[in-house]
Design a protein around this motif. Structure first.
Motif, PDB file in Angstrom:
ATOM      1  N   UNK A 384      78.469 -74.568  92.996  1.00 29.75           N
ATOM      2  CA  UNK A 384      77.709 -75.669  92.399  1.00 29.75           C
ATOM      3  C   UNK A 384      78.544 -76.942  92.341  1.00 29.75           C
ATOM      4  N   UNK A 385      79.809 -76.792  92.003  1.00 26.65           N
ATOM      5  CA  UNK A 385      80.685 -77.969  91.907  1.00 26.65           C
ATOM      6  C   UNK A 385      80.777 -78.663  93.255  1.00 26.65           C
ATOM      7  N   UNK A 390      79.092 -83.376  96.591  1.00 26.39           N
ATOM      8  CA  UNK A 390      78.644 -83.875  97.900  1.00 26.39           C
ATOM      9  C   UNK A 390      77.190 -84.383  97.865  1.00 26.39           C
ATOM     10  N   UNK A 391      76.580 -84.339  96.700  1.00 26.81           N
ATOM     11  CA  UNK A 391      75.177 -84.795  96.585  1.00 26.81           C
ATOM     12  C   UNK A 391      75.033 -85.811  95.464  1.00 26.81           C
ATOM     13  N   UNK A 392      75.595 -87.007  95.723  1.00 29.18           N
ATOM     14  CA  UNK A 392      75.497 -88.089  94.730  1.00 29.18           C
ATOM     15  C   UNK A 392      74.714 -89.235  95.342  1.00 29.18           C
ATOM     16  N   UNK A 393      73.767 -89.806  94.626  1.00 22.52           N
ATOM     17  CA  UNK A 393      73.259 -89.362  93.325  1.00 22.52           C
ATOM     18  C   UNK A 393      72.505 -88.049  93.462  1.00 22.52           C
ATOM     19  N   UNK A 394      72.406 -87.330  92.395  1.00 23.80           N
ATOM     20  CA  UNK A 394      71.778 -86.007  92.427  1.00 23.80           C
ATOM     21  C   UNK A 394      70.315 -86.112  92.822  1.00 23.80           C
ATOM     22  N   UNK A 395      69.850 -85.221  93.715  1.00 27.30           N
ATOM     23  CA  UNK A 395      68.426 -85.231  94.057  1.00 27.30           C
ATOM     24  C   UNK A 395      67.575 -84.878  92.832  1.00 27.30           C
ATOM     25  N   UNK A 396      66.344 -85.389  92.814  1.00 23.32           N
ATOM     26  CA  UNK A 396      65.491 -85.129  91.652  1.00 23.32           C
ATOM     27  C   UNK A 396      64.924 -83.721  91.664  1.00 23.32           C
ATOM     28  N   UNK A 397      64.790 -83.176  92.871  1.00 27.22           N
ATOM     29  CA  UNK A 397      64.318 -81.795  92.992  1.00 27.22           C
ATOM     30  C   UNK A 397      65.306 -81.005  93.837  1.00 27.22           C
ATOM     31  N   UNK A 398      65.195 -79.691  93.785  1.00 29.66           N
ATOM     32  CA  UNK A 398      66.033 -78.825  94.615  1.00 29.66           C
ATOM     33  C   UNK A 398      65.785 -79.186  96.075  1.00 29.66           C
ATOM     34  N   UNK A 399      66.844 -79.550  96.799  1.00 29.84           N
ATOM     35  CA  UNK A 399      66.685 -79.972  98.197  1.00 29.84           C
ATOM     36  C   UNK A 399      66.991 -78.813  99.151  1.00 29.84           C
ATOM     37  N   UNK A 400      66.867 -79.104 100.434  1.00 29.54           N
ATOM     38  CA  UNK A 400      67.056 -78.057 101.446  1.00 29.54           C
ATOM     39  C   UNK A 400      68.445 -77.429 101.359  1.00 29.54           C
ATOM     40  N   UNK A 401      69.477 -78.238 101.091  1.00 37.19           N
ATOM     41  CA  UNK A 401      70.830 -77.685 100.969  1.00 37.19           C
ATOM     42  C   UNK A 401      70.917 -76.667  99.834  1.00 37.19           C
TER      43      UNK A 401
END
Lengths: 523, 523
Positions: A384-385, A390-401
C-alpha cells in the motif's frame, strides 16, 4: 564335625542378625531407593489468541487445501499434532478486573496461578507484590529453563515467566529482568524499547536503546546469536543462550509465517529465518542433559496479532507453525514418554472467529484463503505504501492499478479489469472496498465515525476490508478486533497429563503444573 | 482317641475333596459369580446449537445478574451444573457431504456413530440402509429407553434415536416410527405434520393430522398425557408414556423459557407448563426400576432456534433450563455413582456466537440482557402483529408507540421519548432500526438485497435488528444465522466417563457409548 557345626551355628546367627538389620533398615527407609534424580521435561505451549475456532480453522484449511475431500476431510488430512493429544481440558480466561482478559493478566494466571489486573506482569492486582512463576520455581529447583516466543522476548506472555512489572509496556526493565533471570535459553523475537515515556534512557534513540540491551545480554553471561550461522552452531558448550531470529518486524517479532512462506515481499530475504519449531528443537538440544530436566515455554505470539487484524489466513499459518513446534516436543516425548509432559493451550480467544458466515449460510470454501499471498502488515506497510507514493494525488476510486494489486494479493477481481473469474465482487462488496479505500487514501467516506470504527477498528481500513471480504467468501467471520472471553481448550499428553481434564479456570493450569513439578508458585 | 483320630482323618479327606472340587469349580466358572444384572443408567444430554460460547454466555449472564462481582464473578456465581463435570472432550461436527452440519446428520453421528448426509435421519448417506441407534440397541438389550426434547418429539435430534428416514421433515412417518419404537418414555414437545407435500393424509387438514397421530398414540399402548394434572399423576403403573407439554408453539415445541419466565405475553398462561427438568425427573421416576437400567436422551432443542434468530437472552435462558435438566441427572447419580453415566454435549454450534464485540472492544455488560422481556418469536408474532394491525397505514418512521414497545421489551431508549437513560441509541443505531422497521412494515429500505440478507437472514427484520443491538451493547455478537463448524465440548461424569476425554469426531461419542453399554450400533 565340631568345627563344621560351629561354623553352621555362626552362619545361622549371622544370617539372623543380618535379617534383623535388614528389617530395621527397611523400617527406617521404607519404600524407595536412595534419592535417584528423575529428570522431568515440561513443555508449556501457549498460542496467544488461540481457541477452538483458530485451531479448527487451521484444520479445515489444511483439509481443504490437501484436496482429500475438500469439504469434509477434516478427520484425517486436517489434523494438527495437538489435536491427537489424549487429554483435553477447557479454561476460562477472565482477568481480576475485566471479563475479557489481556495477555499480561492471562499470562500471569497461566504462569503463576493467580489472577491479576489488565497489564500487570506477574504481580498482584495492585502491583505491590511479585508472584513466583513456574519458570522461576523450576529454576530454583535446579531444572533448566527455556523461554521461546515468536514475538519479542520482553512481550507480555514470555515476560510473566521471568519479570514482575506494574506495566507490560515497560519493555526495557522487563528486558533487564530477562538478563537477570538466570534462565538457560531465550529464543525467538528480539528486544523492544518502552512505548511510553520513560526517563531512564532518554538520551539514547530507539536503536541505541535496543543495542544497549543486546550488548548487556552479551556481557551478562549469555551466548548471543542473531544469525542463522550462529544459531546452527549453538551447542551445550555455549552455556546460557539468547537466540534471536535474523529477521524481525517493527515490533521485534519474528515475521509472519505467511510472509516468510510466500516470499512475496521482495524487500526481504527470509531464507535464513528460523522457525518456531527450530527454536524449540534447539531448546531441547541445549537443555536435555539437565540433571533435573527442563521447563520450556513456547509462545505462538502472532496468532493473536493476525486475529486482532481479522486476517484469517495469517492466523491459520501462525497456528500451523505453532503446531509444528508442538510436534517437535511430541517427537522428543517418544524418547521419555513417562517423564515428559506437554501442555498446549491459548491465553484467550481473539477476534471472535467463527467457522460460518451469514452471507454463505451453511456453506464454506476454505480453499479461497489460499489466494492470499501476504499478511496484513506487509500489505499495509509495503504494498500500500508503494502504491500511495506512486499515485499522487490519490485517485477518488479504486483504479486499475489497485484492482491489479487486489487480484494479485487476495485473488479477488473487482470486475473492472476482467470478468473471467467466478469471484467478481458484487456492487455491495465493491462499495465496502471503496469506502475503505477513501479512508486509506486520507479522505473521508460517507459513514459515521461509529460505523467506520465497527468496520475497521484501529486497523488500516483497506487492508482489513480486504481480509474481511476474503475471509467471508471462505466462510470465516469475526465479531471483534479485540480479545473475547470464549473459553480456551487445553491439550495435554504424557506425565500426569490426566490432571488437565475437565473445565476450570486458567489459574488451575499453573497450579496443576506446580503440583506436578513439586514447586511453589504465586504468593 | 481312636474315634477322634478317625474323625480327624475323615475331616481332612473331606476338606481335601472339597478343596479339589472348589478348584474344579473355579476352573469351570473362572472369575465372575453367576450372572447378576448390573443396571446401568445412561443420560445423553444434547444441547442443540450449544457450544462453548453459548455455555460461557450463560455462565457470564448468571454471574453478572447475580451481582457477585458483576464483571468477573464467573468462577463462582456463574457456574452451571455441567461445568463441574470431571471429564471434558471436544468433538468435530462435520457431515458426510457438508463441512457445516445440520441436526439430522449430526444427530445420526451422535446416535448411531456414523456420518450421513444433511437431512438424513439415521440412515446411510444414500438413505438406502438404516443405522441402528444407541436407543434401539439399548431397548433390544432390555434397558428402558426415554426420549425427551423441548421441541417436537419428531424433530431431527429425537428422531435419529428411533426413526429412519431420507428426509427429516417427513414428520408424520417419523411420528409413526415413534409409536412403533417400543420405547418407554417420550416427553416434551408434540407432533408435527409434514412440511412438504406428502400425499398420505391429503384429505385431512393440519389439526386433524396432528389429532390422528395423537389418537394413534393413545391406541398404540402408550399412556398419553398433555396436561399438568395428568403429568403429575404419571407413575410406573402407567406403562409406556407419552407426556406432552400443555403449551406448545406453532412448531409443536415447548415455549421459550424466556417467555415462560417473564409471562409478559398475556395471551398465554404458562403457569401449568412443565420444564425440561421436570420431564427429565419424570423419566427417572418411571424408568429407574428397569432390571437393566435405562438410556435417556434429553434435548435442549430451542438453544438452536434462539441462536438462528441471534437472540442471545433467549439462548441463555434455554441453556440454563437445559442445565437444570442436567442437574436432575446429577442428583440421581448421587444414588448410583458407579452405575450412572451422564454425557452432555451439543450437536453443533449455531450463530457463530462470541463473547466480545468490535463496538465495545474489551468491554462487556451482560446485565443489559436482563432488560429483554420476550423471546424473538412471541415479540414477532404477538407484539409486532398487534402493533401492525393497530397502525394502518404503517408509519414511515418508528413512532412513539413503537419506541415505547422497544423500551418495554428491550430496555433501549430511542431518544425520542425521553433522554433520561444512559442508553439512548446513537443516530447510527437508530438508522439500523429504521432500516429494519421499513422492511417489517412491508416497505423497502435503501439497502441492497445482499446487505439486507446479511442484516436479517430470513428472520423478522425489526426483531433481529433489536436483539442484535441489545446483544452488542452487552458484548455478545454473532457471525451467522446458520450453524457453524466451531468444535463442541463434551462433558462427562460417572461410569467410564474417562473414555470421553480428548478431541475426536462426533461419531466417536456414540461409539464410546456403545462400548460402555455393550451394544452394537451403526451398520
Amino acid at each position: 564335625m565340631k568345627t563344621r557345626s560351629i561354623f553352621l551355628k555362626m552362619g545361622i546367627v549371622t544370617l539372623s542378625i543380618g535379617f534383623v538389620f535388614s528389617l530395621f533398615a527397611c523400617a527406617m527407609y521404607p519404600s524407595e531407593p536412595a534419592a535417584e534424580v528423575e529428570p522431568l521435561y515440561v513443555f508449556f505451549f501457549i498460542g496467544d489468541g488461540m481457541a477452538s475456532a483458530q485451531i479448527h480453522a487451521a484444520e479445515a484449511y489444511l483439509a481443504a487445501t490437501a484436496k482429500e475431500d475438500a469439504k469434509t476431510g477434516v478427520a484425517t488430512a486436517g489434523k494438527l499434532s495437538m489435536s491427537a493429544f489424549p487429554v483435553l481440558g477447557m479454561q476460562t480466561s477472565f482477568a481480576n478486573n475485566r471479563f475479557i482478559t489481556g495477555s499480561a493478566a492471562a499470562g500471569t494466571a497461566l504462569a503463576c496461578g493467580e489472577k491479576t489486573n489488565i497489564g500487570v506482569v506477574a504481580m498482584n492486582p495492585a502491583a505491590t507484590r511479585s508472584y513466583t512463576s513456574l519458570a522461576e520455581a523450576a529454576k530454583a529447583k535446579g531444572m533448566k529453563v527455556g523461554i521461546v516466543s515468536s514475538v519479542s522476548l520482553d512481550h507480555a506472555t514470555p515476560a510473566v515467566f521471568y519479570a514482575h512489572s506494574a506495566r507490560r509496556d515497560n519493555y526495557e526493565k522487563i528486558g533487564e529482568a530477562l538478563l537477570e533471570s538466570g534462565f538457560d535459553y531465550f529464543a525467538g523475537g528480539g528486544f523492544r524499547v518502552d512505548t511510553y515515556t520513560s526517563d531512564t534512557y532518554l538520551t539514547l534513540d530507539d536503536n541505541e536503546r535496543v543495542a544497549r540491551i543486546e550488548s548487556q545480554a552479551k556481557s551478562s553471561g549469555f551466548s548471543f546469536s542473531n544469525s542463522r550461522l550462529e544459531f546452527n552452531a549453538l551447542s551445550e558448550d555455549d552455556g546460557r543462550v539468547i537466540a534471536i531470529n535474523p529477521h524481525l518486524d517493527t515490533y521485534k517479532a519474528m515475521p509472519f509465517e505467511l510472509n516468510r512462506k510466500t516470499e512475496n515481499d521482495l524487500t526481504k530475504d527470509y531464507r535464513d529465518s528460523i522457525s518456531l519449531a527450530e527454536f524449540t528443537q534447539k531448546g531441547i538440544d541445549l537443555m536435555k542433559h539437565g540433571k533435573y530436566g527442563f521447563f520450556m515455554m513456547v509462545e505462538g505470539g502472532k496468532i493473536d496479532w493476525a486475529c486482532h487484524a481479522n486476517d484469517a489466513r495469517a492466523a491459520i499459518e501462525e497456528t500451523i507453525a505453532f503446531d509444528k513446534a508442538v510436534d517437535v516436543a511430541v517427537q522428543f516425548a517418544k524418547q521419555y514418554p513417562e517423564r515428559t509432559l506437554i501442555l498446549v493451550t491459548g491465553d484467550h480467544e481473539c477476534g471472535g472467529l467463527a467457522l460460518g458466515y451469514a452471507g454463505l449460510g451453511y456453506d464454506t470454501d476454505f480453499e479461497k484463503l489460499k489466494r492470499q499471498s501476504l499478511a496484513y502488515d506487509d500489505f499495509g506497510r509495503n504494498v500500500l505504501a508503494a502504491y500511495t507514493s506512486s499515485h499522487m494525488p490519490a485517485p477518488e476510486q479504486i483504479d486499475a492499478d489497485m484492482w491489479q494489486i487486489i487480484l494479485e494479493t487476495y485473488g479477488m477481481d473487482g470486475d473492472r479489469l476482467t470478468a473471467q473469474t467466478q469471484d467478481d465482487l458484487t456492487p455491495y462488496e465493491i462499495g465496502l472496498l471503496e469506502d475503505a479505500f477513501d479512508l486509506t487514501m486520507g479522505g473521508n467516506n460517507a459513514n459515521s465515525e461509529q460505523e467506520n470504527n465497527l468496520l475497521y477498528g484501529r486497523n488500516e481500513p483497506l487492508t482489513v476490508a480486504l481480509t474481511h471480504l476474503l475471509n467471508r467468501k471462505s466462510g470465516l467471520s469475526w465479531t471483534s478486533f479485540s480479545h473475547t472471553a470464549v473459553p480456551v481448550p487445553v491439550f495435554a499428553m504424557g506425565h500426569r497429563s490426566e490432571m488437565f481434564d475437565g473445565y476450570y479456570d486458567n489459574t488451575q493450569v499453573a497450579r496443576n503444573l506446580a503440583k506436578i513439578m513439586q514447586v511453589n508458585i504465586g504468593g
